[in-house]
Design a protein around this motif. Structure first.
Motif, PDB file in Angstrom:
ATOM      1  N   GLY A 159      48.345  39.515  36.017  1.00  0.00           N
ATOM      2  CA  GLY A 159      48.002  38.894  37.291  1.00  0.00           C
ATOM      3  C   GLY A 159      49.202  38.744  38.206  1.00  0.00           C
ATOM      4  N   GLN A 160      50.345  38.403  37.627  1.00  0.00           N
ATOM      5  CA  GLN A 160      51.569  38.289  38.417  1.00  0.00           C
ATOM      6  C   GLN A 160      52.034  39.650  38.925  1.00  0.00           C
ATOM      7  OE1 GLN A 160      53.781  36.205  35.377  1.00  0.00           O
ATOM      8  NE2 GLN A 160      53.736  34.290  36.529  1.00  0.00           N
ATOM      9  N   ARG A 161      51.874  40.691  38.110  1.00  0.00           N
ATOM     10  CA  ARG A 161      52.247  42.035  38.562  1.00  0.00           C
ATOM     11  C   ARG A 161      51.378  42.463  39.747  1.00  0.00           C
ATOM     12  NH1 ARG A 161      52.992  42.901  32.921  1.00  0.00           N
ATOM     13  NH2 ARG A 161      50.926  43.853  32.656  1.00  0.00           N
ATOM     14  N   GLN A 162      50.098  42.094  39.709  1.00  0.00           N
ATOM     15  CA  GLN A 162      49.239  42.446  40.839  1.00  0.00           C
ATOM     16  C   GLN A 162      49.666  41.689  42.093  1.00  0.00           C
ATOM     17  OE1 GLN A 162      47.851  44.771  42.207  1.00  0.00           O
ATOM     18  NE2 GLN A 162      45.932  44.971  41.082  1.00  0.00           N
ATOM     19  N   ARG A 163      50.122  40.456  41.942  1.00  0.00           N
ATOM     20  CA  ARG A 163      50.629  39.706  43.097  1.00  0.00           C
ATOM     21  C   ARG A 163      51.881  40.370  43.671  1.00  0.00           C
ATOM     22  NH1 ARG A 163      50.692  33.482  41.064  1.00  0.00           N
ATOM     23  NH2 ARG A 163      48.598  33.425  40.146  1.00  0.00           N
ATOM     24  N   VAL A 164      52.730  40.883  42.794  1.00  0.00           N
ATOM     25  CA  VAL A 164      53.923  41.602  43.266  1.00  0.00           C
ATOM     26  C   VAL A 164      53.497  42.826  44.077  1.00  0.00           C
ATOM     27  CG1 VAL A 164      55.991  42.877  42.587  1.00  0.00           C
ATOM     28  CG2 VAL A 164      55.343  40.812  41.334  1.00  0.00           C
ATOM     29  N   ALA A 165      52.506  43.558  43.575  1.00  0.00           N
ATOM     30  CA  ALA A 165      52.025  44.745  44.276  1.00  0.00           C
ATOM     31  C   ALA A 165      51.472  44.382  45.655  1.00  0.00           C
ATOM     32  CB  ALA A 165      50.950  45.445  43.451  1.00  0.00           C
ATOM     33  N   ILE A 166      50.762  43.269  45.734  1.00  0.00           N
ATOM     34  CA  ILE A 166      50.214  42.821  47.017  1.00  0.00           C
ATOM     35  C   ILE A 166      51.337  42.411  47.959  1.00  0.00           C
ATOM     36  CG2 ILE A 166      48.840  40.989  48.110  1.00  0.00           C
ATOM     37  CD1 ILE A 166      47.091  41.078  45.507  1.00  0.00           C
ATOM     38  N   ALA A 167      52.325  41.671  47.433  1.00  0.00           N
ATOM     39  CA  ALA A 167      53.465  41.255  48.261  1.00  0.00           C
ATOM     40  C   ALA A 167      54.243  42.459  48.771  1.00  0.00           C
ATOM     41  CB  ALA A 167      54.386  40.332  47.456  1.00  0.00           C
ATOM     42  N   ARG A 168      54.443  43.453  47.919  1.00  0.00           N
ATOM     43  CA  ARG A 168      55.164  44.657  48.326  1.00  0.00           C
ATOM     44  C   ARG A 168      54.407  45.400  49.431  1.00  0.00           C
ATOM     45  NH1 ARG A 168      56.028  49.320  43.984  1.00  0.00           N
ATOM     46  NH2 ARG A 168      53.776  49.452  44.331  1.00  0.00           N
ATOM     47  N   ALA A 169      53.075  45.406  49.339  1.00  0.00           N
ATOM     48  CA  ALA A 169      52.270  46.088  50.347  1.00  0.00           C
ATOM     49  C   ALA A 169      52.255  45.335  51.671  1.00  0.00           C
ATOM     50  CB  ALA A 169      50.841  46.272  49.835  1.00  0.00           C
ATOM     51  N   LEU A 170      52.346  44.018  51.615  1.00  0.00           N
ATOM     52  CA  LEU A 170      52.244  43.205  52.828  1.00  0.00           C
ATOM     53  C   LEU A 170      53.573  42.968  53.532  1.00  0.00           C
ATOM     54  CD1 LEU A 170      49.690  40.441  51.730  1.00  0.00           C
ATOM     55  CD2 LEU A 170      49.318  42.210  53.462  1.00  0.00           C
ATOM     56  N   VAL A 171      54.691  43.167  52.838  1.00  0.00           N
ATOM     57  CA  VAL A 171      55.982  42.785  53.403  1.00  0.00           C
ATOM     58  C   VAL A 171      56.315  43.604  54.651  1.00  0.00           C
ATOM     59  CG1 VAL A 171      57.474  44.355  52.076  1.00  0.00           C
ATOM     60  CG2 VAL A 171      58.311  42.072  52.714  1.00  0.00           C
ATOM     61  N   ASN A 172      55.764  44.812  54.751  1.00  0.00           N
ATOM     62  CA  ASN A 172      56.005  45.644  55.936  1.00  0.00           C
ATOM     63  C   ASN A 172      55.043  45.339  57.079  1.00  0.00           C
ATOM     64  OD1 ASN A 172      58.220  47.171  55.082  1.00  0.00           O
ATOM     65  ND2 ASN A 172      56.918  48.604  53.971  1.00  0.00           N
ATOM     66  N   ARG A 173      54.206  44.341  56.894  1.00  0.00           N
ATOM     67  CA  ARG A 173      53.241  43.917  57.915  1.00  0.00           C
ATOM     68  C   ARG A 173      52.338  45.060  58.370  1.00  0.00           C
ATOM     69  NH1 ARG A 173      56.655  39.802  61.881  1.00  0.00           N
ATOM     70  NH2 ARG A 173      57.358  38.400  60.223  1.00  0.00           N
ATOM     71  N   PRO A 174      51.595  45.654  57.444  1.00  0.00           N
ATOM     72  CA  PRO A 174      50.694  46.747  57.825  1.00  0.00           C
ATOM     73  C   PRO A 174      49.550  46.240  58.691  1.00  0.00           C
ATOM     74  CG  PRO A 174      50.212  46.038  55.598  1.00  0.00           C
ATOM     75  CD  PRO A 174      51.459  45.289  56.015  1.00  0.00           C
ATOM     76  N   ARG A 175      48.994  47.116  59.498  1.00  0.00           N
ATOM     77  CA  ARG A 175      47.819  46.756  60.294  1.00  0.00           C
ATOM     78  C   ARG A 175      46.584  46.667  59.411  1.00  0.00           C
ATOM     79  NH1 ARG A 175      48.058  44.135  63.912  1.00  0.00           N
ATOM     80  NH2 ARG A 175      46.681  45.091  65.456  1.00  0.00           N
ATOM     81  N   VAL A 176      46.547  47.476  58.337  1.00  0.00           N
ATOM     82  CA  VAL A 176      45.426  47.462  57.389  1.00  0.00           C
ATOM     83  C   VAL A 176      45.993  47.484  55.974  1.00  0.00           C
ATOM     84  CG1 VAL A 176      43.307  48.585  56.616  1.00  0.00           C
ATOM     85  CG2 VAL A 176      43.995  48.773  59.019  1.00  0.00           C
ATOM     86  N   LEU A 177      45.465  46.599  55.128  1.00  0.00           N
ATOM     87  CA  LEU A 177      45.816  46.610  53.709  1.00  0.00           C
ATOM     88  C   LEU A 177      44.671  47.262  52.949  1.00  0.00           C
ATOM     89  CD1 LEU A 177      47.844  45.753  51.506  1.00  0.00           C
ATOM     90  CD2 LEU A 177      46.498  43.656  51.230  1.00  0.00           C
ATOM     91  N   LEU A 178      44.975  48.345  52.227  1.00  0.00           N
ATOM     92  CA  LEU A 178      43.988  49.075  51.453  1.00  0.00           C
ATOM     93  C   LEU A 178      44.082  48.627  49.995  1.00  0.00           C
ATOM     94  CD1 LEU A 178      44.826  52.605  52.921  1.00  0.00           C
ATOM     95  CD2 LEU A 178      43.095  50.990  53.758  1.00  0.00           C
ATOM     96  N   LEU A 179      42.960  48.200  49.433  1.00  0.00           N
ATOM     97  CA  LEU A 179      42.949  47.703  48.060  1.00  0.00           C
ATOM     98  C   LEU A 179      41.991  48.553  47.235  1.00  0.00           C
ATOM     99  CD1 LEU A 179      42.756  44.704  50.011  1.00  0.00           C
ATOM    100  CD2 LEU A 179      43.994  44.178  47.918  1.00  0.00           C
ATOM    101  N   ASP A 180      42.558  49.351  46.331  1.00  0.00           N
ATOM    102  CA  ASP A 180      41.786  50.301  45.548  1.00  0.00           C
ATOM    103  C   ASP A 180      41.513  49.740  44.153  1.00  0.00           C
ATOM    104  OD1 ASP A 180      40.533  52.525  44.562  1.00  0.00           O
ATOM    105  OD2 ASP A 180      42.328  53.767  44.455  1.00  0.00           O
TER     106      ASP A 180
END
Length: 247
Positions: A159-180
């Motif tokens: 669960g913590q690894r998935q949070r890291v993945a989400i944080a890494r994806a969001l840190v660049n402030r994307p317009r859309v976050l894709l969750l597969d």
């Protein structure tokens, strides 16, 4: 605040109406993708609103992940266009698209600390060190990973690894976050907890989420709207209550 948590409804009764300038934030126009002449996505047209959590729901092979991968730029449509805020992104390479992806298998770098995993995109973009440090600290706080920054992926839970993945994806402030299928590798109890955390995170940051899942409970629990897919086409589109009560 609208009942679906997307924050864009005009009325508080959940009518689903939105301001005209928020409609069609992410638009699919007649998208078709074939593999060996078999259509994985078949003439899909769809509009996703700014700030909502939109789910693509369906069984394996229905085309939902193919559609998401076309938004990411990993594959390109054979026909049709993908527009983001009115701009055709169909032919752009992944690194030129203002989107980021969270994968089912986390895709973390095992030799990097949690801090460095989150900072990776900013470092690749050659952002100033002070900016990187501040952005990573904010993300660590946002996904509740304080005290784990210097650990490595194998030293923390799934669960913590998935949070890291989400944080890494969001840190660049994307317009859309894709969750597969981001929770598919987790057990039921952890999936339920992280689903609630994802919903709360969305409420806080307001980024548009495009969420792919085969699990109807996940889709019903997190989505503003859902597109039910089968054999490359959308069979039903609506809010969770609509789809639950009249499938």
């Amino acid at each position: 605040m609208c009942p679906c948590r997307c924050g864009v409804c005009i009325c508080r009764g959940g009518c689903g109406m939105i301001p005209a300038d928020m409609a069609g934030f992410l638009t699919f126009e007649g998208i078709t993708k074939r593999f060996r002449d078999v259509p994985a996505v078949d003439r899909v047209s769809l509009e996703i609103r700014q700030g909502e959590i939109f789910s693509l729901l369906g069984p394996s092979g229905c085309g939902k992940t193919t559609l998401l991968r076309m938004v990411a730029g990993f594959i390109h449509p054979d026909e049709g266009r993908i527009l983001l805020e009115g701009r055709d992104i169909s032919g752009l390479p992944p690194e030129q698209r203002p989107v980021n992806t969270v994968f089912q298998n986390y895709a973390l770098f095992p030799h990097l600390s949690i801090r460095d995993n989150i900072a990776f995109g900013l470092k690749m973009a050659r952002r100033p060190r002070a900016e990187i440090r501040g952005a990573v600290e904010r993300m660590v706080d946002l996904v509740d990973l304080g005290g784990h920054e210097d650990k490595f992926p194998h030293e923390i839970s799934g669960g913590q690894r998935q949070r890291v993945a989400i944080a890494r994806a969001l840190v660049n402030r994307p317009r859309v976050l894709l969750l597969d299928e981001p929770l598919a590798a987790l057990d039921l109890k952890l999936r339920q907890r992280l689903l609630a955390e994802l919903s709360a995170l969305h409420d806080e940051i307001g980024t548009t989420f495009l969420y792919v899942t085969h699990d109807q409970d996940e889709a019903m629990g997190i989505s503003c709207r859902i597109a039910v897919m089968n054999r490359g086409r959308i069979e039903q589109l609506g809010e969770p209550r609509e789809i639950y009560e009249a499938p």
